[in-house]
Design an enzyme around this catalytic site. Sequence first.
Site, PDB file in Angstrom:
ATOM      1  N   LYS A  50      89.659  14.956  -0.450  1.00  0.00           N
ATOM      2  CA  LYS A  50      90.019  14.825   0.972  1.00  0.00           C
ATOM      3  C   LYS A  50      89.016  13.886   1.620  1.00  0.00           C
ATOM      4  O   LYS A  50      87.798  14.053   1.469  1.00  0.00           O
ATOM      5  CB  LYS A  50      89.951  16.204   1.620  1.00  0.00           C
TER       6      LYS A  50
HETATM    7  C1  5RP Z   1      85.216  19.884   7.339  1.00  0.00           C
HETATM    8  C2  5RP Z   1      86.589  20.044   6.818  1.00  0.00           C
HETATM    9  C3  5RP Z   1      87.601  20.350   7.804  1.00  0.00           C
HETATM   10  O1  5RP Z   1      88.470  21.328   7.380  1.00  0.00           O
HETATM   11  C4  5RP Z   1      88.469  19.202   8.082  1.00  0.00           C
HETATM   12  O2  5RP Z   1      87.886  17.963   7.931  1.00  0.00           O
HETATM   13  C5  5RP Z   1      88.960  19.370   9.419  1.00  0.00           C
HETATM   14  O3  5RP Z   1      90.149  18.805   9.589  1.00  0.00           O
HETATM   15  P1  5RP Z   1      90.323  17.949  10.903  1.00  0.00           P
HETATM   16  O4  5RP Z   1      89.319  16.836  10.805  1.00  0.00           O
HETATM   17  O5  5RP Z   1      91.732  17.456  10.765  1.00  0.00           O
HETATM   18  O6  5RP Z   1      90.123  18.846  12.072  1.00  0.00           O
HETATM   19  O7  5RP Z   1      86.874  19.924   5.673  1.00  0.00           O
HETATM   20  O8  5RP Z   1      84.403  19.319   6.387  1.00  0.00           O
END
Ligand code: 5RP
Length: 263
Positions: A173
């Site tokens: 991710k």
């Molecule tokens: C933090 C994470 C969060 O779950 C993620 O990045 C959050 O999602 P968004 O940016 O869409 O609020 O992994 O490290």
Amino acid sequence: MDWGMKNRLSRIIRPDTGKALMLAVDHGYFLGPTSGLEDLENTVAPLLPYTDSLMLTRGALRNCINAKFPVPIVLRVSGGNSVLEEDLSHEDLTVDIEDAIRLNASAITMSIYIGSPHQHQTIVNLAKTVDMGEKYGIPVLAVTAVGKEMTRDERYLSLACRIAAETGAHIVKTYYCEDFDKLVKKVPIPVVIAGGKKVTEKDALELAYKAISDGAVGVDMGRNIFQAEAPVAMIQAVRSIVHHGNSVKKALDLYSSLKAKKK
Ligand code: 5RP
């Protein structure tokens, strides 16, 4: 890849579309009661029917999610820091694999901090997580957390994602960036994007559309869904892009009509 690993991965990336819509609500592990998630149970419950999987901590899962709802779980297994600390990279593994199995996790997830003071520790922890995941057939989603001092460009994010893949992660991710299609080509595992800070609904839908068009396998979105004016409408609009290939305009129209009907 063994049967259990393949089966769990297919709960995260839908075999019929080859895409993944993940809802991230794990922010509290270092941010505490994040805006929009103060009442996590009641905020998330109406979103569950529309997401393929739910990313969160074990505490949120046990206390706020109905165990009878069949949503695949992506369990966060790293932590050990808070927003009050300057160096957020000082993370460790915080969940035993046996507890992840007890919680029926479809995947486990943790952050790596490339270029940050504790990058070594977080990469080695990813390797340990992959070893645990491989042992029990549980895929690992690596999150490329970005320190304040890092630029979120293709060069940096490709470096971080490629290290995640080379260390053995099954999915990574990261953040969307210019030339994202180049990043996807350099990373031999499925890439999903985070939504990042809250932007307008139109901008968030554009982000999802561009990421999918550039080769992302899906989105793992949090704030741009649960902080939207109409979260249930927003998740359906994002879903229409990820799984049905909707244009931004069509997705935005869907959002507006669902919002008007309060759906
Ligand atoms: C933090 C994470 C969060 O779950 C993620 O990045 C959050 O999602 P968004 O940016 O869409 O609020 O992994 O490290």
